[in-house]
Write an enzyme that holds these catalytic residues in place. Structure first.
Site, PDB file in Angstrom:
ATOM      1  N   GLY A 118       0.843  -1.202   0.000  1.00 26.10           N
ATOM      2  CA  GLY A 118       0.000   0.000   0.000  1.00 26.10           C
ATOM      3  C   GLY A 118       0.871   1.243   0.000  1.00 26.10           C
ATOM      4  O   GLY A 118       1.912   1.287   0.658  1.00 26.10           O
ATOM      5  N   GLU A 135      -4.922   3.204   8.330  1.00 24.15           N
ATOM      6  CA  GLU A 135      -6.293   2.732   8.551  1.00 24.15           C
ATOM      7  C   GLU A 135      -6.343   1.214   8.719  1.00 24.15           C
ATOM      8  O   GLU A 135      -7.266   0.681   9.341  1.00 24.15           O
ATOM      9  CB  GLU A 135      -7.183   3.167   7.377  1.00 24.15           C
ATOM     10  CG  GLU A 135      -8.672   2.906   7.611  1.00 24.15           C
ATOM     11  CD  GLU A 135      -9.553   3.311   6.439  1.00 24.15           C
ATOM     12  OE1 GLU A 135      -9.052   3.982   5.518  1.00 24.15           O
ATOM     13  OE2 GLU A 135     -10.743   2.961   6.462  1.00 24.15           O
ATOM     14  N   ARG A 168     -13.682   7.885  14.844  1.00 23.96           N
ATOM     15  CA  ARG A 168     -12.555   8.749  14.521  1.00 23.96           C
ATOM     16  C   ARG A 168     -13.031  10.179  14.328  1.00 23.96           C
ATOM     17  O   ARG A 168     -14.057  10.408  13.700  1.00 23.96           O
ATOM     18  CB  ARG A 168     -11.873   8.269  13.243  1.00 23.96           C
ATOM     19  CG  ARG A 168     -10.709   9.121  12.817  1.00 23.96           C
ATOM     20  CD  ARG A 168     -10.004   8.531  11.623  1.00 23.96           C
ATOM     21  NE  ARG A 168     -10.805   8.540  10.406  1.00 23.96           N
ATOM     22  CZ  ARG A 168     -11.086   9.629   9.694  1.00 23.96           C
ATOM     23  NH1 ARG A 168     -10.641  10.812  10.067  1.00 23.96           N
ATOM     24  NH2 ARG A 168     -11.823   9.539   8.601  1.00 23.96           N
ATOM     25  N   GLY A 205      -0.530   4.567   0.286  1.00 25.69           N
ATOM     26  CA  GLY A 205      -1.261   5.754   0.711  1.00 25.69           C
ATOM     27  C   GLY A 205      -0.401   6.560   1.656  1.00 25.69           C
ATOM     28  O   GLY A 205       0.826   6.414   1.670  1.00 25.69           O
ATOM     29  N   LEU A 206      -1.045   7.390   2.453  1.00 23.76           N
ATOM     30  CA  LEU A 206      -0.259   8.232   3.362  1.00 23.76           C
ATOM     31  C   LEU A 206       0.643   7.392   4.238  1.00 23.76           C
ATOM     32  O   LEU A 206       1.830   7.684   4.388  1.00 23.76           O
ATOM     33  CB  LEU A 206      -1.204   9.059   4.228  1.00 23.76           C
ATOM     34  CG  LEU A 206      -1.849  10.233   3.509  1.00 23.76           C
ATOM     35  CD1 LEU A 206      -2.885  10.884   4.393  1.00 23.76           C
ATOM     36  CD2 LEU A 206      -0.794  11.248   3.104  1.00 23.76           C
ATOM     37  N   SER A 263     -16.840  17.054   2.296  1.00 21.15           N
ATOM     38  CA  SER A 263     -15.981  17.205   3.473  1.00 21.15           C
ATOM     39  C   SER A 263     -16.719  17.698   4.709  1.00 21.15           C
ATOM     40  O   SER A 263     -17.598  18.551   4.646  1.00 21.15           O
ATOM     41  CB  SER A 263     -14.864  18.180   3.170  1.00 21.15           C
ATOM     42  OG  SER A 263     -14.238  18.563   4.371  1.00 21.15           O
ATOM     43  N   HIS A 265     -20.052   8.341   7.704  1.00 19.53           N
ATOM     44  CA  HIS A 265     -19.818   9.785   7.628  1.00 19.53           C
ATOM     45  C   HIS A 265     -21.119  10.515   7.360  1.00 19.53           C
ATOM     46  O   HIS A 265     -21.867  10.128   6.470  1.00 19.53           O
ATOM     47  CB  HIS A 265     -18.809  10.058   6.511  1.00 19.53           C
ATOM     48  CG  HIS A 265     -18.198  11.416   6.590  1.00 19.53           C
ATOM     49  ND1 HIS A 265     -18.926  12.554   6.383  1.00 19.53           N
ATOM     50  CD2 HIS A 265     -16.942  11.813   6.876  1.00 19.53           C
ATOM     51  CE1 HIS A 265     -18.117  13.595   6.530  1.00 19.53           C
ATOM     52  NE2 HIS A 265     -16.912  13.176   6.834  1.00 19.53           N
ATOM     53  N   ARG A 322     -18.776  12.747  14.111  1.00 19.92           N
ATOM     54  CA  ARG A 322     -19.441  12.142  12.959  1.00 19.92           C
ATOM     55  C   ARG A 322     -20.512  11.137  13.344  1.00 19.92           C
ATOM     56  O   ARG A 322     -21.584  11.113  12.749  1.00 19.92           O
ATOM     57  CB  ARG A 322     -18.399  11.451  12.095  1.00 19.92           C
ATOM     58  CG  ARG A 322     -17.492  12.451  11.438  1.00 19.92           C
ATOM     59  CD  ARG A 322     -16.365  11.812  10.691  1.00 19.92           C
ATOM     60  NE  ARG A 322     -15.609  12.864  10.023  1.00 19.92           N
ATOM     61  CZ  ARG A 322     -14.508  12.644   9.317  1.00 19.92           C
ATOM     62  NH1 ARG A 322     -14.029  11.425   9.213  1.00 19.92           N
ATOM     63  NH2 ARG A 322     -13.887  13.636   8.736  1.00 19.92           N
TER      64      ARG A 322
END
Lengths: 247, 210, 685
Positions: free
Chosen positions: C49, C462, C472, C51-52, C293, C275, C346
């Site tokens: 992976g 994640e 979160r 991603g970040l 967002s 979300h 959320r």
């Protein structure tokens, strides 16, 4: 609605490709273009035919994975829109739609509508970074104030999603808009100035070596870019390149 | 040639040579305008000046080489750029995103080049090799030929179209800050294009009818 | 209480260092073993992976000198789904002088997670958050700045300070491109070998240690063996188990799930985040949902009509939202939670939307949407601008125009995206939004070192479960991904690798690799030769419906038990009746999906089982049986203050063609000990 699709089918990198006609019924105007292709593929699978291969991932216009040359334009007829954000309400019942892969020698076809864009990565590897190692001891983020305008311009350049539409649409298959976006982002930030001269020369050299054409400023890339990356960035690259020769 | 190794350097060279040629064309136009006003004497004086002034004599071969370079490099770039997309689109709609002029620089340029050769044989070669008794007369005589005049006008329209893109494109290639100068350059480019196209054509048409 | 019998295994140890909370990480770093530069050259690390978390880890590890192999299923590491994160990234910089600190960021996060996260991990996250911003700015990440040239901040849900750094609505993109750039630099140096368009299909475990993976080249279909001294999973979350989610189409749980099958424990699968602000679904053919967002809740006000007849008229298209007068609007979040208003966390916002829609106040055709209205903000900003510009007695139109300009600057790209998808102009008419699956707090279990129970298997971002508890907070995913990748894993992995400096290359011609590859091949062959009648998506959609209806926003024991049964049935049907076209040795997305869905069909059941086991409501996990009289989540700290980590019940390869009973998963508990904060009832009133 009912549509006539003409889609490029090519079994593999070395296979001969051709346009194949499909008719598709039951397309809804709320569907995205890729959902329309999903529907087509569902039908093809049900008939025992091979589905049309196309690249896609986030489907919200940011990952840059989707491509497609639709009715003679990169990402289709809408401006500032990736293919995944193009919706079928843009088309009419009975329309004929041609769908082709990005065409450039630097983007060889892998299968059907999928092309290999790794050349773009290799250009980035040549200098699309600031040479800073991970460190918990860099200076505080607010040490160097950056004029809002510079930060905003750098941001605008940095929003390039690397989809390759600029190359696909350019009559010379030039990647200048893509390369310039990264060069310009860093050129306008104090952190990026340090390596500015080397960066632009290295990235341009790899861009040429990867087989992209040269820029003739037709401006088509800017128009077709789904993120509205400005031609100003190309001017900035040119300036940086000329300045770099004097260093 | 190492200086011209990269695509960007080649483009910069195209831009610089192009702008130099624009200067020449404008000078040429200025001289041609003397055909009409003030008239024969001024024109003859200008021709005399061009033929004898030492600076002009130095510039002449440079200009000649610049022409060759601009044309040669133009053809080379077009040829290499064309080779970057071996498989063409079945359905392509480039007009949706760019101007005809910007996409067809090679053809407008090529047409100007053809004209240039004819032009050289008609004027420049006699000027240089023969003892032309009356330059003014030579120019006027050619414009009486309708085919020549039509060719002449078309060539300068082509050059105008060429410049309508080429002028601002050259500055873009030289990296002029776009958000500040783009509009001004675009407008200037269009004006230069119109002046060149209309200026040269008008002279030809004037003498055709007079 | 439900009547399930769950086998319990040994409790888990999280290896949290001793000491005061703020000192733990420093103490830890001072005590761990280091690997010298000369030895790092001889150690290989696989990162799955990009991603970040994955990109930042791969780049940082390569900078240190390790040999890194990085894997992405996309055609470039830059396309990982972190790129779609919009709103921002938290950091306790306290640039706004509003009383922020590491402690407050920690406290907000642990409280936001409804006290189901681990104190020490969460504090460490807060502690390194500032360094992330410093690092990103050095990398040339163009964060938003104010006119003085300094970094700007905004607010996110669940907090009362402004600590969120952002780059318009594209913060994830900019941070990912920063990490991608760092990764590129290491690829150019030859320290990272990048494998694009590769999917990890199995984990290879040798003598109980993770020592490699089997990857499939997605273009050629070739199976490849890759060995290393440690394997890092940064493969993201599993929201796509719900079929419709805000995740990318390719986001999948296969890497994590296959590691689970090989013995890695899966923790808190029931903790998924729904979300609150997504574009509502519109058609049967919808392939994914799009997030708007959370930052929009800074300026947008959420409402539904007060009168049922107005809601009905809206649904039938007889009434436009702007026709409903102010006094007939129910700004239900402001009404129920005056202290936090539209910026409640959320989970709270999502449940409140569902509550209103279930009560019949939904505002679109499907009855599953509420309004997010910017009219008030446009007016407020407009007046402010008029004042700034010295316009006396500005007209309504002037105020609107000025206000729209500010909103456009802040959220332009989001508004544009909304209009593209819905064909509605949100400057003129309120947005319609509805909750959608977005993020998985649960994931593979890891200890303080981010190491799973399988030594040598590290899990970051994640894909692990560690920092967010049961919910979160906004702008914390980017923070966690980068904290793990840049500042935590590079330390902790060294402590493990210090034991293997003399080992030399890990061979791939061992029985463990043979077996893993053989089984993968077997599964692929099964799919391609199974003469079924339904496509993979058919099963995925069915699973998604079960999950959303019965294991979604609100759950109850009966529904969960039904869900488990239905998933078991569906799984049987899948293995019998799935049809996968194409070939093994070719680009074959249907085959890829078949593998994903096979995993989701197990994961989905485990998710339901975990939800059934947890007889309490906390964060994103809401059990209807456990709520306060006014409908808030009711936690049970006495019985459920633990991490539920599940062990795969069968031998890893028994699944093929066979039915594995997920109810046999063995539960390992990691007790959550709160030394420094006292769990209280979360209140945002």
């Amino acid at each position: 609605m009912k549509l006539n699709l003409k889609i490029w089918r090519q079994a593999g990198p070395n296979a001969k490709g051709r346009m194949v006609d499909y008719q598709i019924d039951g397309v809804e105007s709320d569907m995205s273009f890729l959902e329309m292709l999903d529907l087509l593929n569902e039908k093809l699978i049900a008939k025992g035919e091979e589905p049309v291969a196309f690249d896609h991932d986030c489907r919200e216009g940011i990952c840059g994975m989707c491509s497609l040359y639709i009715n003679g334009e990169a990402h289709g007829p809408d401006r500032l829109t990736t293919t995944c954000q193009l919706h079928m309400r843009r088309f009419k019942d009975g329309d004929t739609i041609t769908i082709e892969p990005w065409r450039a020698n630097a983007f060889p076809v892998i299968k059907d509508l999928i092309v290999d864009r790794s050349a773009l990565d290799r250009i980035q590897q040549a200098g699309g970074y600031i040479s800073v190692n991970t460190s918990g001891r860099t200076v505080d983020a607010n040490t160097i104030p950056i004029p809002k305008k510079d930060a905003d311009n750098a941001f605008d350049a940095a929003t390039c999603i690397g989809c390759g539409a600029c190359v696909a649409t350019c009559k010379n298959a030039s990647a200048m808009l893509f390369v310039s976006a990264k060069v310009a982002q860093f050129a306008q930030l104090p952190q990026g100035r340090v390596e500015a001269a080397k960066r632009v020369q290295d990235m341009v050299a790899v861009m040429d070596a990867e087989g992209f054409g040269s820029c003739t400023n037709t401006g088509a890339c800017e128009v077709e870019c789904p993120k509205g990356i400005s031609l100003s960035n190309i001017a900035i690259l040119n300036k940086e390149f000329i300045l770099a020769q004097t260093k | 040639m190492t200086l011209l190794k990269t695509s960007v350097a080649k483009k910069v060279a195209m831009a610089l040579s192009g702008l130099f040629l624009v200067l020449f064309v404008l000078l040429h136009l200025a001289i041609n305008l003397t055909l009409i006003y003030p008239g024969k004497e001024a024109f003859d004086a200008a021709v005399e000046f061009m033929a004898t002034n030492p600076f002009i004599q130095i510039m002449q071969p440079i200009l000649f080489l610049t022409f060759l370079f601009h044309i040669g490099m133009g053809i080379y770039l077009e040829w290499t750029n064309k080779s970057k997309r071996s498989v063409k689109y079945v359905n392509n709609n480039p007009g949706a995103a760019s101007s005809w002029a910007s996409r067809n620089m090679i053809w407008t340029g090529f047409f100007v080049f053809l004209f240039l050769i004819i032009h050289l044989f008609n004027y420049f070669v006699p000027f240089k090799t023969q003892d032309v008794p009356d330059h003014y007369e030579l120019v006027i005589r050619l414009f009486k030929n309708p085919y020549y005049t039509i060719l002449y006008v078309m060539a300068f329209i082509a050059l105008g179209v060429h410049l309508s893109h080429g002028f601002q494109s050259a500055f873009q290639t030289l990296g002029t800050p776009r958000e500040k100068c783009n509009r001004a350059l675009d407008i200037t480019g269009k004006i230069v294009a119109v002046i060149v196209a209309v200026g040269f054509s008008a002279i030809a048409i004037y003498f055709y009818f007079n | 209480m439900s009547t399930i019998n769950i086998k319990e295994g040994a409790p888990l140890k999280s290896h949290i260092p001793q000491g005061d909370l703020p000192d733990k990480w420093t103490t830890y770093k001072n005590k761990i073993r280091l690997v010298s530069p000369a030895n790092k050259r001889n150690l290989d690390i696989i990162v799955v992976g990009t991603g970040l978390a994955g990109a930042s880890a791969a780049a940082s590890l390569a900078e240190l000198g390790y040999n890194v192999k990085a894997f992405a299923f996309q055609d470039s590491p830059r396309r990982a789904h972190s790129i779609a994160a919009q709103g921002g990234i938290n950091a306790s910089k306290n640039y706004q002088n509003d009383g922020d600190s590491d402690w407050r960021l920690f406290y907000d996060t642990i409280k936001g997670g409804d006290y189901r996260g681990r104190e020490a991990n969460t504090y460490r996250l807060a502690e390194v958050s500032g360094s992330i911003i410093d690092q990103a700015v050095m990398q040339g990440v163009p964060f938003a700045r104010d006119y003085g040239g300094l970094l700007d901040n905004r607010s996110f849900g669940g907090v009362q300070v402004s600590r969120t750094f952002y780059a318009k609505g594209q913060t994830g993109q900019q941070l990912l491109l920063g990490a991608y750039a760092a990764l590129n630099r290491q690829i150019a140096r030859g320290k990272v070998t990048m494998y694009n368009r590769h999917e990890m299909i199995d984990l290879v475990v040798v003598d109980g240690h993770a020592r490699g993976i089997i990857a499939r080249n997605l273009i050629t279909g070739e199976l490849e063996r890759h060995s290393a001294h440690a394997v890092v999973l940064a493969s993201g979350g599993y929201s796509n188990v719900y079929f419709l989610s805000t995740n990318a189409m390719g986001s999948n749980a296969t890497a994590a799930w296959r590691a689970h099958r090989k013995g890695a424990y899966f923790a808190n699968p029931a903790f998924v985040q729904i979300h609150p602000t997504c574009i509502p679904r519109s058609s049967e053919h919808q392939s994914k949902l799009t997030l708007m967002s959370e930052s929009l809740r800074n300026d947008g006000r959420i409402w539904v009509p007060k009168k049922l007849e107005d809601a009905v008229a809206l649904r039938e298209g007889k009434l436009k939202p702007n026709d409903i007068p102010e006094e007939d609007r129910d700004y239900y979040l402001e009404r129920r939670y005056p202290a936090f208003g539209n910026l409640v966390p959320r989970d709270v916002a999502s449940r409140a939307a569902k509550e209103r829609c279930d009560a019949g106040y939904g505002v679109n055709k499907t009855g599953e949407a509420v309004f997010l209205d910017f009219a008030t903000a446009i007016e407020r900003y407009g007046k402010e601008q008029a004042h700034l510009k010295g316009i006396k007695n500005p007209s309504k139109e002037v105020i609107r125009e000025l206000g729209k300009k500010i909103i456009e600057d802040k959220y332009g790209n989001l508004f544009q995206m909304y209009e593209k998808i819905t064909d509605d102009n949100p400057y003129e008419t309120p947005m319609m939004i509805y909750p959608a699956n977005h993020y998985a707090m649960g994931g593979l279990w890891v200890d303080y070192d981010l190491q799973s129970n399988l030594p040598g298997l590290f899990v970051i971002g994640e894909a692990n479960f560690s920092d967010h508890g049961a919910n979160r907070l906004g702008a914390s995913a980017l923070m966690q991904g980068l904290a793990d990748g840049y500042f935590i894993l590079p330390y902790t992995i060294g402590d493990y690798l210090a034991d293997y400096i003399r080992e030399g290359k890990v061979p791939t011609n061992t029985p463990e690799f043979d077996e893993a590859e053989e089984k993968v091949m077997e599964e692929i062959n099964f799919f391609l030769t199974n003469k079924g009648t339904h496509s993979v998506d058919y099963f995925h959609k069915k699973l998604g419906k079960i999950m959303w209806d019965k294991v979604g926003l609100a759950r109850n024991a009966q529904g969960l038990q039904e869900a488990i049964k239905e998933i078991q049935e569906l799984r049987k049907e899948f293995w019998k009746d799935v049809r996968v076209p194409g070939k093994a040795n070719d680009y074959n997305p249907e085959l890829e999906k078949a593998g994903y869905v096979a995993d989701y069909l197990e994961l989905g059941e485990l998710l339901a089982l975990d939800a059934l086991n947890r007889n309490e409501s906390c964060g994103g996990h809401f059990r209807e049986e456990y709520q306060t009289p006014d409908g808030e989540a009711l936690r049970d700290d006495e019985h459920y203050a633990y991490v539920a980590a599940w062990e795969y019940p069968a031998k890893p390869y028994e699944r093929y063609h066979k039915h594995v009973n997920m109810s046999d998963e063995i539960l390992h508990k990691e007790p959550l000990i709160f030394e420094f904060v006292k769990p209280t009832t979360r209140s945002y009133k």
